[in-house]
Design a protein around this motif. Structure first.
Motif, mmCIF file in Angstrom:
data_model
loop_
_atom_site.group_PDB
_atom_site.id
_atom_site.type_symbol
_atom_site.label_atom_id
_atom_site.label_comp_id
_atom_site.label_asym_id
_atom_site.label_seq_id
_atom_site.Cartn_x
_atom_site.Cartn_y
_atom_site.Cartn_z
ATOM 1 N N GLY A 4 0.823 -1.203 0.000
ATOM 2 C CA GLY A 4 0.000 0.000 0.000
ATOM 3 C C GLY A 4 0.855 1.249 0.000
ATOM 4 O O GLY A 4 0.581 2.218 -0.723
ATOM 5 N N ALA A 5 1.928 1.232 0.806
ATOM 6 C CA ALA A 5 2.831 2.384 0.866
ATOM 7 C C ALA A 5 3.616 2.534 -0.432
ATOM 8 O O ALA A 5 3.849 3.654 -0.908
ATOM 9 C CB ALA A 5 3.793 2.224 2.043
ATOM 10 N N ILE A 6 4.016 1.404 -1.030
ATOM 11 C CA ILE A 6 4.806 1.458 -2.262
ATOM 12 C C ILE A 6 3.983 2.031 -3.413
ATOM 13 O O ILE A 6 4.455 2.877 -4.169
ATOM 14 C CB ILE A 6 5.334 0.050 -2.625
ATOM 15 N N VAL A 7 2.730 1.571 -3.535
ATOM 16 C CA VAL A 7 1.908 2.046 -4.659
ATOM 17 C C VAL A 7 1.542 3.520 -4.490
ATOM 18 O O VAL A 7 1.390 4.257 -5.470
ATOM 19 C CB VAL A 7 0.648 1.170 -4.821
ATOM 20 N N GLU A 8 1.431 3.971 -3.244
ATOM 21 C CA GLU A 8 1.145 5.382 -3.009
ATOM 22 C C GLU A 8 2.308 6.247 -3.496
ATOM 23 O O GLU A 8 2.112 7.296 -4.125
ATOM 24 C CB GLU A 8 0.883 5.630 -1.521
ATOM 25 N N LEU A 9 3.526 5.788 -3.213
ATOM 26 C CA LEU A 9 4.712 6.492 -3.683
ATOM 27 C C LEU A 9 4.825 6.405 -5.200
ATOM 28 O O LEU A 9 5.203 7.381 -5.869
ATOM 29 C CB LEU A 9 5.954 5.888 -3.026
ATOM 30 N N ALA A 10 4.487 5.236 -5.748
ATOM 31 C CA ALA A 10 4.549 5.052 -7.201
ATOM 32 C C ALA A 10 3.620 6.022 -7.924
ATOM 33 O O ALA A 10 3.957 6.546 -8.989
ATOM 34 C CB ALA A 10 4.201 3.613 -7.561
ATOM 35 N N ALA A 11 2.445 6.267 -7.346
ATOM 36 C CA ALA A 11 1.485 7.194 -7.965
ATOM 37 C C ALA A 11 2.054 8.608 -8.025
ATOM 38 O O ALA A 11 1.778 9.358 -8.968
ATOM 39 C CB ALA A 11 0.179 7.187 -7.185
ATOM 40 N N ALA B 112 5.267 -6.316 -9.426
ATOM 41 C CA ALA B 112 6.699 -6.042 -9.294
ATOM 42 C C ALA B 112 7.057 -4.682 -9.891
ATOM 43 O O ALA B 112 7.899 -3.960 -9.337
ATOM 44 C CB ALA B 112 7.505 -7.152 -9.967
ATOM 45 N N TYR B 113 6.399 -4.322 -10.984
ATOM 46 C CA TYR B 113 6.744 -3.055 -11.639
ATOM 47 C C TYR B 113 6.331 -1.848 -10.794
ATOM 48 O O TYR B 113 6.912 -0.766 -10.929
ATOM 49 C CB TYR B 113 6.107 -2.964 -13.029
ATOM 50 N N ILE B 114 5.356 -2.031 -9.925
ATOM 51 C CA ILE B 114 4.978 -0.950 -9.012
ATOM 52 C C ILE B 114 6.182 -0.559 -8.157
ATOM 53 O O ILE B 114 6.395 0.619 -7.851
ATOM 54 C CB ILE B 114 3.775 -1.365 -8.139
ATOM 55 N N GLY B 115 6.991 -1.550 -7.769
ATOM 56 C CA GLY B 115 8.215 -1.260 -7.026
ATOM 57 C C GLY B 115 9.182 -0.421 -7.846
ATOM 58 O O GLY B 115 9.804 0.508 -7.330
ATOM 59 N N THR B 116 9.296 -0.720 -9.126
ATOM 60 C CA THR B 116 10.147 0.065 -10.015
ATOM 61 C C THR B 116 9.639 1.499 -10.118
ATOM 62 O O THR B 116 10.418 2.462 -10.084
ATOM 63 C CB THR B 116 10.180 -0.573 -11.414
#
Length: 257
Positions: A127-134, A173-177
Motif C-alpha cells: 500500500g505504501a509502495i503504490v502510493e509512492l509510485a502514484a 513487481a513493476y509498481i516497485g520500479t
C-alpha cells in the motif's frame, strides 16, 4: 557485442594494491571481508576476473583450502561467479536481487511463511509502495503498466491462467520500479517472484476470479495515472485482502507439501 572482461594479467598489480596479507588470527573471515569490501566499494567492477588461486594465495598469505572456502562464500552471497574450463576463474558479478529471492523462495517452500503472513506484509508494505509510485510515475511507467494490463487481458480471453498469473506478478513487481526506490523495487521483485507457488496450491484460478483480478488492476492503473496515491493504496490493499481470503479457504484442507 560481448561484454569485455578484465583479465588477471591486466589487473595483477591493481589487485596487489587492493589486497593485503590476511590477519592470521581470523584468516578466512579477513579474506572474505577484503574481497567483499573491494567489490562493494567499486574498486573491483562487475566483469573483473580475480587473479588465479596461486596469486591470491600469495596476496593473502593463506592456504588454498581457506581461499577456496572464502570464494565459495562470496559466490553464495552473489558477489562473484566461479566459472570452469579454459576461461574459468572467479568473476565479479553485478549485484542484484537473486540471492534475496533464492532465500525467500526457500523460506516459502519450507512452509514457515503462511499466506496470511504474506498478505499481512503486502497490505502494510505494498500500500505504501503504490502510493509512492502514484506520485513518481512517469508517462513511460504508465505506458508499461497499460501494456502489461493488455497482456493480462489477452491471457484472460485465451483462458491461459498460468500466463495471466505471471503477468499479474509482473505488474505488482513493476509498481516497485515505479516507486523509484531500489529497496522497494527489491522487495516487490522478491515477493512476487516467489509467491507463484502459493497461487498454484491455494488460489482457485477460473474465469470469474481472473476477471476480478483484471478489473482490480484496471482501477489501480487509473489511480496511478491520475496520481491519486491514496486511492491506489486503498485499491491494492483491498485487492490483496480479498484474494488472500480466497486462498486461505483452502489452506487447512490443502497445506503446502
Amino acid at each position: 557485442m560481448r561484454k569485455k572482461t578484465t583479465t588477471a594479467p591486466q589487473t595483477e598489480n591493481k589487485m596487489a594494491s587492493i589486497f593485503k596479507k590476511a590477519k592470521q588470527s581470523r584468516v578466512f573471515q579477513d579474506v572474505v571481508e577484503q574481497i567483499e569490501d573491494a567489490i562493494l566499494n567499486g574498486r573491483l567492477e562487475p566483469g573483473t576476473r580475480l587473479p588465479a588461486e596461486r596469486e591470491l594465495k600469495e596476496m593473502f598469505n593463506t592456504s588454498r583450502g581457506t581461499l577456496r572456502e572464502a570464494l565459495r562464500v562470496l559466490e553464495q552471497k552473489g558477489l562473484i561467479r566461479i566459472k570452469l574450463g579454459v576461461a574459468g576463474g572467479a568473476y565479479v558479478k553485478q549485484i542484484d536481487a537473486e540471492p534475496v529471492m533464492q532465500s525467500l523462495a526457500l523460506l516459502i517452500r519450507s512452509g514457515k511463511v503462511s499466506p496470511d503472513h504474506l498478505a499481512e506484509f503486502r497490505i502494510k508494505i505494498e500500500g505504501a509502495i503504490v502510493e509512492l509510485a502514484a506520485q513518481r510515475a512517469t508517462p513511460g511507467d504508465i505506458e508499461t503498466m497499460e501494456d502489461l494490463y493488455e497482456q493480462a487481458r489477452q491471457h484472460y480471453e485465451n483462458g491461459d491462467w498460468e500466463s495471466f498469473l505471471k503477468t499479474d506478478e509482473a505488474m505488482h513487481a513493476y509498481i516497485g520500479t515505479m516507486s523509484g526506490n531500489p529497496v522497494f523495487q527489491l522487495l516487490q521483485q522478491s515477493i512476487h517472484t516467489n509467491i507463484h507457488e502459493y497461487y498454484g496450491y491455494y488460489l482457485p484460478m477460473n474465469k470469474e476470479s481472473t476477471l476480478e483480478n483484471l478489473n482490480d488492476f484496471k482501477k489501480i492503473i487509473a489511480a496511478l495515472k491520475s496520481g491519486n496515491g491514496r486511492d491506489a493504496a486503498d485499491l491494492i490493499m483491498d485487492h490483496v485482502a480479498r484474494f488472500n481470503k480466497k486462498m486461505t479457504r483452502k489452506v487447512d484442507s490443502h497445506p503446502l507439501p
